[in-house]
Design an enzyme around this catalytic site. Structure first.
Site, short mmCIF file in Angstrom:
data_model
loop_
_atom_site.label_atom_id
_atom_site.label_comp_id
_atom_site.label_asym_id
_atom_site.label_seq_id
_atom_site.Cartn_x
_atom_site.Cartn_y
_atom_site.Cartn_z
N LYS A 107 0.41 3.51 -2.93
CA LYS A 107 -0.78 4.34 -3.12
C LYS A 107 -0.48 5.83 -3.25
O LYS A 107 -1.02 6.51 -4.14
CB LYS A 107 -1.80 4.07 -2.01
CG LYS A 107 -2.36 2.64 -2.04
CD LYS A 107 -3.23 2.36 -0.82
CE LYS A 107 -3.79 0.93 -0.86
NZ LYS A 107 -4.57 0.58 0.33
N TYR A 135 -3.30 -2.60 -10.32
CA TYR A 135 -3.22 -2.34 -8.89
C TYR A 135 -2.45 -3.46 -8.19
O TYR A 135 -1.56 -3.19 -7.35
CB TYR A 135 -4.62 -2.19 -8.29
CG TYR A 135 -4.61 -2.12 -6.77
CD1 TYR A 135 -4.17 -0.98 -6.12
CD2 TYR A 135 -5.05 -3.19 -6.00
CE1 TYR A 135 -4.15 -0.91 -4.73
CE2 TYR A 135 -5.04 -3.13 -4.62
CZ TYR A 135 -4.58 -2.00 -3.99
OH TYR A 135 -4.56 -1.94 -2.61
N TYR A 166 -4.85 4.56 7.97
CA TYR A 166 -6.19 3.96 8.06
C TYR A 166 -6.89 4.37 9.35
O TYR A 166 -6.92 5.53 9.71
CB TYR A 166 -6.10 2.43 7.92
CG TYR A 166 -5.34 1.98 6.73
CD1 TYR A 166 -5.72 2.38 5.45
CD2 TYR A 166 -4.21 1.18 6.84
CE1 TYR A 166 -5.01 1.98 4.33
CE2 TYR A 166 -3.48 0.78 5.73
CZ TYR A 166 -3.89 1.19 4.48
OH TYR A 166 -3.19 0.81 3.39
N SER A 211 0.80 -1.24 0.00
CA SER A 211 0.00 0.00 0.00
C SER A 211 0.83 1.28 0.00
O SER A 211 0.28 2.37 -0.19
CB SER A 211 -0.95 0.01 1.20
OG SER A 211 -1.98 -0.93 1.01
N VAL A 214 1.15 -3.77 4.15
CA VAL A 214 0.99 -5.02 4.89
C VAL A 214 2.21 -5.94 4.80
O VAL A 214 2.28 -6.95 5.50
CB VAL A 214 -0.28 -5.80 4.43
CG1 VAL A 214 -1.52 -5.02 4.83
CG2 VAL A 214 -0.22 -6.07 2.94
#
Length: 626
Positions: free
Chosen positions: A85, A207, A259, A82, A277
């Site tokens: 992103k 992605y 998050y 992530s 992660v």
């Protein structure tokens, strides 16, 4: 000598291999202390990620001028996940503009997990680009007519951020693609609401591929530093993204990057950040540096347990919270010059002055300014270590420092001790009365340390360094045994000197005695120091005093009476017991009636000395005004 510190790659230190740098030692200790942390578990929902070793642990810091500090498994490859992103979001902003992206993806925190299905109930748009739904939509927005063209664009901007060609771990990619059922559902949902145009699975596969790009902890620190540096990679010097888009990316990272832990993170650590992660965490201090941590075990929020702990510790230790104030670290160092351009006011004999002129570049003065925090101190430390190869003593002028953090003070103590171990010295000047600086230095003196040396002004500090340098090179101290050794009598023959001796009685002054008082008077004596030291002091209008010069054996003072004035412009005090010959200007005038050549030679020597002093004063003014 005005030195440049523009981050030129040719001048960079290999910080990783230089264990003498305080920040490197700090990171080493930080790594040791947090390696014992065993909380968290490795991600298993992607089967390939479950193969990671929980003991893998690296920390990297890259500054905005391209210096890298690394410890542990900083060069071990893992997938970016992530943390891709923010990079792809930057690409979408560049390709579609803010308005175009905002129509498809919002900027509001979701307060939910990374894989939550969070859509705006009115528009169906994902709440932000940091959750999976928003990231998949962002990937679809990248420029390109086909999925392949879009991937080329993603790989290109990723490469610019990490400073090398981006490659994909195909095993991780296949594992993500074959098990990403929830993400497939999200992609179809985005298609249903018109967020994704065209075939949604093509965007989803891109992605998956962007999340599978291989990086190291050092790569991620470079990525973070690129954001800290306004979109320019500090190592390659290539622009990865426009500065205005960096602002948007960092804003989203600050509010949404962690998050459902984002609020606590911003409150406790105070830096824009992003986690992945696979165990990566990046944090950005704009205008200063990027931090990256790699450690696979995750907490309940899917953030690296060690990564969170390390960032918290660094923020506490060095005051990194973004809302605590910000200034480019290079701004704390206003100039660097040597004692050749700004020597002390101690007047030396010609032989000693010539020797000192050759040695003086080994004394460096660094003028500091503004608020000196951890990163500013780190910048100073790197310059000290870079210069230490050719330097014996350093003077840190703190006169314009408005605040010194305890984290910054610790780094300065550390480098002072390191320099001392190398036989070099670091002293401070002009910190008296500056509580914000003095208190930080006093409170952070390491246990068992003898402390730091501080001087009232730069002049005294430089003089101390000069004396240290002369002693280390066994330069003998002068002693005037005859009148012929004085520069004022240069060129006067033995017979003429014999005529002077009867009118030059010897006097002794005890330590602390005032030999000359500033102001009008009838004392027209000129003094020739046989032994001891005196200080020439100017009385200032505010009642304070400023040393003009320190004179020792073989030097003279009070010569201006030969030009007809008995008013003294400065006071002269005996720093030690002083023995001196004296000559009255009136007695010299009487002697000159029969031997005019004696006075003519003395006046010629005086004019040459005054011209030399004027040249030195102009050089000093030019250096300090630079």
């Amino acid at each position: 000598m005005q030195l440049k510190f523009d981050g030129d790659s040719a001048d960079r230190l290999d910080a990783q291999s230089s264990g003498t740098l305080p920040l490197q030692r700090y990171l080493n200790a930080l790594h040791r202390s947090h390696h014992a942390l065993r909380d968290g578990t490795v991600a298993t929902y992607i089967p390939e990620l479950a193969k990671a070793d929980p003991d893998w642990f690296g920390i990297s810091v890259v500054t905005v001028d391209g210096y890298a500090y690394t410890v542990g498994d900083s060069d071990r490859a893992f997938t970016i996940q992530s943390i891709s992103k923010p990079v792809v979001y930057a690409a979408a902003l560049a390709d579609r503009g803010r308005a175009g992206v905002l129509r498809k993806v919002g900027v509001e925190p979701s307060g939910e997990a990374f894989n939550s299905i969070s859509l705006n109930p009115q528009t169906g748009a994902p709440l932000n680009p940091m959750i999976n739904a928003g990231a998949i939509a962002t990937t679809a927005l990248v420029r390109g007519d086909t999925a392949a063209e879009k991937w080329v664009r993603i790989a290109e901007i990723m490469s610019r951020f990490i400073g090398r060609e981006a490659t994909v771990d195909e095993a991780i990619y296949r594992s993500e693609s074959s098990t990403g059922f929830r993400n497939r559902a999200i992609a179809w949902m985005l298609k249903n609401f018109g967020v994704i145009e065209g075939e949604p699975m093509e965007s989803l596969e891109n992605y998956f591929r962007q999340c599978s790009v291989l990086v190291t902890c050092r790569d991620l620190a470079c990525l973070a530093a690129t954001l800290a540096n306004g979109g320019v990679n500090p190592v390659t010097r290539e622009r990865a993204v426009a500065a205005e888009d960096v602002q948007a990316v960092l804003s989203i990272m600050a509010t949404c990057g962690m998050y459902d832990y984002a609020g606590s993170w911003l409150y406790e650590v105070g830096l824009p950040a992003k986690s992945g992660v696979s165990g990566g965490v990046i944090a950005v201090l704009p205008g200063r540096f990027g931090i990256a941590i790699y450690s696979p075990p995750l907490d309940a929020n899917a953030n690296s347990t060690r990564g969170i702990a390390v960032c918290k510790q660094m923020s506490r230790d060095f005051g990194l919270h973004a809302f605590g104030g910000s200034m480019s670290p290079s701004l704390v160092l206003s100039r660097i010059y040597s004692a050749r351009e700004a020597p002390s006011r101690r007047v030396r004999t010609a032989a000693v002055a010539a020797r000192l002129q050759a040695l003086a570049p080994q004394i460096k003065c660094l003028s500091l300014q503004g608020d000196v925090g951890f990163d500013g101190a780190e910048f100073i430390v790197r310059n000290l270590m870079r210069l230490s190869v050719e330097t014996d003593s350093f003077v840190l002028d703190m006169h314009r420092v408005t605040f010194l953090t305890e984290g910054g003070a610790r780094l300065l103590h550390d480098v002072r001790k390191s320099l001392f171990a190398q036989g070099k010295a670091l002293v401070y000047s002009r910190i008296r009365g500056r509580a914000a600086v003095l208190n930080a230095l006093r409170h952070t003196v390491p246990e068992g340390d003898n402390g730091f040396l501080s001087f009232e002004d730069n002049d005294l500090a430089v003089e101390w360094c000069e004396d240290r340098l002369l002693a280390s090179h066994n330069v003998p101290l002068p002693r005037a045994s005859t009148l012929a050794s004085f520069p004022l009598f240069a060129g006067i023959g033995a017979k003429a000197l014999a005529r002077l001796e009867p009118v030059m009685p010897s006097v002794v002054f005890p330590t602390g005695a005032t030999i000359i008082s500033a102001g009008p008077g009838d004392d027209d004596r000129i003094f020739f120091i046989e032994s001891g030291e005196v200080s020439v002091v100017l009385n200032l209008s505010d009642g304070s005093h400023q040393r003009i010069a320190t004179l020792s054996s073989g030097m003279s003072f009070g010569e201006m009476t030969m030009l007809g004035s008995t008013a003294r412009s400065a006071s002269v005090h005996a720093d030690t017991e002083v023995r001196a010959w004296t000559l009255r200007a009136s007695a010299l005038d009487v002697l000159a009636l029969q031997h005019p050549d004696i006075k003519i030679t003395i006046l010629k020597n005086l004019s040459l000395d005054l011209a030399q002093r004027l040249r030195q004063a102009n050089l000093l003014i030019g250096t300090l005004a630079a």
